[in-house]
Write an enzyme that holds these catalytic residues in place. Sequence first.
Site, PDB file in Angstrom:
ATOM      1  N   LYS A 173       0.721  -1.201  -0.078  1.00  0.00           N
ATOM      2  CA  LYS A 173      -0.024  -0.017  -0.149  1.00  0.00           C
ATOM      3  C   LYS A 173       0.904   1.226  -0.054  1.00  0.00           C
ATOM      4  CE  LYS A 173      -1.871   2.951   2.224  1.00  0.00           C
ATOM      5  NZ  LYS A 173      -1.835   4.537   1.553  1.00  0.00           N
ATOM      6  N   GLU A 248       9.689   2.469  11.050  1.00  0.00           N
ATOM      7  CA  GLU A 248      10.761   3.336  10.863  1.00  0.00           C
ATOM      8  C   GLU A 248       9.861   4.721  10.698  1.00  0.00           C
ATOM      9  OE1 GLU A 248      12.607   6.098   9.942  1.00  0.00           O
ATOM     10  OE2 GLU A 248      12.810   5.184   8.078  1.00  0.00           O
ATOM     11  N   CYS A 282      14.014  10.657   6.198  1.00  0.00           N
ATOM     12  CA  CYS A 282      13.959  10.558   7.582  1.00  0.00           C
ATOM     13  C   CYS A 282      15.275  10.649   8.133  1.00  0.00           C
ATOM     14  CB  CYS A 282      13.376   9.140   7.787  1.00  0.00           C
ATOM     15  SG  CYS A 282      13.839   7.894   6.766  1.00  0.00           S
ATOM     16  N   GLU A 382      10.363  17.337  14.204  1.00  0.00           N
ATOM     17  CA  GLU A 382      10.527  17.064  13.200  1.00  0.00           C
ATOM     18  C   GLU A 382       9.814  17.844  11.984  1.00  0.00           C
ATOM     19  OE1 GLU A 382       9.096  13.087  10.938  1.00  0.00           O
ATOM     20  OE2 GLU A 382      11.148  12.866  10.316  1.00  0.00           O
TER      21      GLU A 382
HETATM   22  O1  TXE Z   1       2.421   9.798   6.745  1.00  0.00           O
HETATM   23  P1  TXE Z   1       1.692   8.958   7.259  1.00  0.00           P
HETATM   24  P2  TXE Z   1       2.469  11.211   5.665  1.00  0.00           P
HETATM   25  C1  TXE Z   1       6.594  11.959   8.432  1.00  0.00           C
HETATM   26  C2  TXE Z   1       6.749  13.474   8.045  1.00  0.00           C
HETATM   27  C3  TXE Z   1       5.612  13.730   7.236  1.00  0.00           C
HETATM   28  C4  TXE Z   1       4.490  13.219   7.947  1.00  0.00           C
HETATM   29  C5  TXE Z   1       3.312  12.946   7.668  1.00  0.00           C
HETATM   30  O2  TXE Z   1       7.104  14.095   9.236  1.00  0.00           O
HETATM   31  O3  TXE Z   1       5.600  15.281   7.229  1.00  0.00           O
HETATM   32  O4  TXE Z   1       5.310  11.919   8.596  1.00  0.00           O
HETATM   33  O5  TXE Z   1       3.473  12.298   6.166  1.00  0.00           O
HETATM   34  C6  TXE Z   1      -0.186   5.238   5.399  1.00  0.00           C
HETATM   35  N1  TXE Z   1      -3.280   2.492   8.989  1.00  0.00           N
HETATM   36  N2  TXE Z   1       7.100  11.244   7.716  1.00  0.00           N
HETATM   37  O6  TXE Z   1       1.062  11.782   5.850  1.00  0.00           O
HETATM   38  O7  TXE Z   1      -0.155   9.419   7.326  1.00  0.00           O
HETATM   39  C7  TXE Z   1      -0.309   6.091   4.484  1.00  0.00           C
HETATM   40  O8  TXE Z   1      -1.447   6.102   3.513  1.00  0.00           O
HETATM   41  C8  TXE Z   1      -2.279   2.159   8.170  1.00  0.00           C
HETATM   42  C9  TXE Z   1       8.417  10.470   7.940  1.00  0.00           C
HETATM   43  O9  TXE Z   1       2.596  10.758   4.249  1.00  0.00           O
HETATM   44  O10 TXE Z   1       2.248   8.194   8.222  1.00  0.00           O
HETATM   45  C10 TXE Z   1       0.867   6.050   3.886  1.00  0.00           C
HETATM   46  O11 TXE Z   1       0.918   4.894   3.057  1.00  0.00           O
HETATM   47  N3  TXE Z   1      -1.811   2.906   7.258  1.00  0.00           N
HETATM   48  C11 TXE Z   1       8.612   9.312   6.996  1.00  0.00           C
HETATM   49  C12 TXE Z   1       1.813   5.608   5.021  1.00  0.00           C
HETATM   50  O12 TXE Z   1       0.910   5.131   5.823  1.00  0.00           O
HETATM   51  C13 TXE Z   1      -1.914   4.080   7.148  1.00  0.00           C
HETATM   52  C14 TXE Z   1       8.306   9.407   5.636  1.00  0.00           C
HETATM   53  C15 TXE Z   1       2.505   6.869   5.682  1.00  0.00           C
HETATM   54  O13 TXE Z   1       1.537   7.877   5.940  1.00  0.00           O
HETATM   55  C16 TXE Z   1      -2.873   4.656   8.257  1.00  0.00           C
HETATM   56  C17 TXE Z   1       7.103   9.971   5.391  1.00  0.00           C
HETATM   57  C18 TXE Z   1      -3.504   4.099   8.958  1.00  0.00           C
HETATM   58  N4  TXE Z   1      -4.353   4.288   9.936  1.00  0.00           N
HETATM   59  C19 TXE Z   1       6.449  10.529   6.377  1.00  0.00           C
HETATM   60  N5  TXE Z   1      -2.819   6.082   7.921  1.00  0.00           N
HETATM   61  C20 TXE Z   1       9.948   8.634   7.236  1.00  0.00           C
HETATM   62  N6  TXE Z   1      10.126   7.965   8.258  1.00  0.00           N
HETATM   63  O14 TXE Z   1      10.707   8.919   6.548  1.00  0.00           O
HETATM   64  C21 TXE Z   1      -2.124   6.548   7.026  1.00  0.00           C
HETATM   65  N7  TXE Z   1      -1.442   5.390   6.533  1.00  0.00           N
END
Ligand code: TXE
Length: 498
Positions: A173, A248, A282, A382
């Site tokens: 996903k 992560e 990250c 962050e």
């Molecule tokens: O992340 P999300 P987003 C951090 C970074 C960024 C913030 C938001 O600070 O600004 O997170 O980014 C899926 N059950 N990082 O909104 O929401 C979602 O669809 C299962 C750091 O993109 O955490 C996507 O595929 N899955 C990071 C994935 O989770 C769910 C990289 C990540 O989305 C879900 C990206 C749920 N309830 C963002 N809700 C890094 N570690 O590098 C969402 N998703």
Amino acid sequence: MVQDFGLFIGGKWRKSEGKRFETRNPATGDVLATFPNATKAEVNEAVKAAKAAFEKWKKTPAPRRGELLLQAARIFKRKKEDLARIVTMEMGKIIAEGRGDVQEVIDFYEYAAGEGRRMFGETVPSELPNKMCLTVRLPVGPVGLITPWNFPMAIPGWKSGAALVAGCSFVLKPSSLTPLCAAKFVEVLDEAGFPTGVVNMLTGSGSVVGDGIIQHPDIRAVSFTGGVETGRYVYESAAKKMIKVGLELGGKNAIIAMDDANIDLLMDGVMFGAFGTAGQRCTAASRLIVHRKIYDQVVDELVERAEKLKVGDPLDEKVDMGPVASPDQEKKTLEYIGVGKKEGDKLLVGGERLKGGAYDNGFFVQPTAFAVDRKARLALEEIFGPVLSVLKAKDYEDAVAIANSVKYGLSSSIYTNDLRWSFRAMHDLEAGITYVNAPTIGAEVQLPFGGTKETGPTDTREAGTTALDEFTYWKTVYVDYSGRLQKAQIDTEKLVGG
Ligand code: TXE
């Protein structure tokens, strides 16, 4: 032409009942493709396909599984330039980094392919005669891979490479910001010839599709990269099901600059670490902790270099930094810049959204740096954008205390020519990764990747020899070829001394 994609379930692209959404280029605003929001029923179908495929895939000898990974790596190599351009167009990182994203998949698939001929277990002596004990790794079952947008090929590559060679089928996903990269990724795996149902991909929301995958009773492990709050929820959900979970969740990574650092080398690393991928890694260097003796010099250099960075069309080879990935990312970055200004942090450089001409079509923010106090929000939270917080430290101990004062623990770095500081930092910095005389970014696939504290639990690591741990469990086997009942702990006394 804008292509309308379906869902990849059981080896076929299929139409979906779900409402469609668009994916856009963050530099130009152009629509690149449309994708469906998969429904609950479609989640169930994908897991069903993965489960049916798992029964055969787990019996496929691991070296043969590895050969298919190698075949996929060859196709990724052949298509590297096209795929890199898609990464850049959909996510906004500059083209050199787009190529790096695809190269990481190639590297990891090649590495994981070799694991198919290793996957070592142990043989362990038995306390009884004519009995042999050993351990073997077994795949956990169909798994869910939930991925973010910032490495739209590399992260699906790391997760799927390990899952596949381990013998797991998967449902991927991807983030709704980068479904096209995921679709192109899956097309390569399809071309490589993985058996029907081993590879599945669903697009759609986190709450329906992501959560639906995690909650499904047949999903036996989840590997997730994303934000902390989502990760916490994923962790709780996985715990309730008692399944494996790899998380992560980001960082607030620091570069420490000691007073004996090679300043040119340091500044090269700072610019790459802080502004590469517009700070949306990250492992991005979002804090620069500078020894007081070189602080003024470093700040002057930083301002001079940041002002020279060329921000613009990420497909242009001469551009240093592209847009941030989405309107939300732009909003969040500008909000943090606002926090810095309001809380009295000293703006050193940047601090504005770029406007006029082509900038108006995308999400362009200036490379920005603030001089901040160690308790400031910009020093602790962050941001995930091109905003660097600069802090002054009294000495080595003070620098490490600042570095360790955040809730995250992913990457860290120290620039020094003094062996004492570098070796001490290796042990003192609370982070899964420490670089010496290199920025906080630059992970290589043959080494473990992951963090501590709220970056995620320390028991799983992606990449490296540890990658298999996310997707396998240990089976202990006792083979008794004595032809009689032998009792461990009971019969053994008789054996002492022969
Ligand atoms: O992340 P999300 P987003 C951090 C970074 C960024 C913030 C938001 O600070 O600004 O997170 O980014 C899926 N059950 N990082 O909104 O929401 C979602 O669809 C299962 C750091 O993109 O955490 C996507 O595929 N899955 C990071 C994935 O989770 C769910 C990289 C990540 O989305 C879900 C990206 C749920 N309830 C963002 N809700 C890094 N570690 O590098 C969402 N998703």
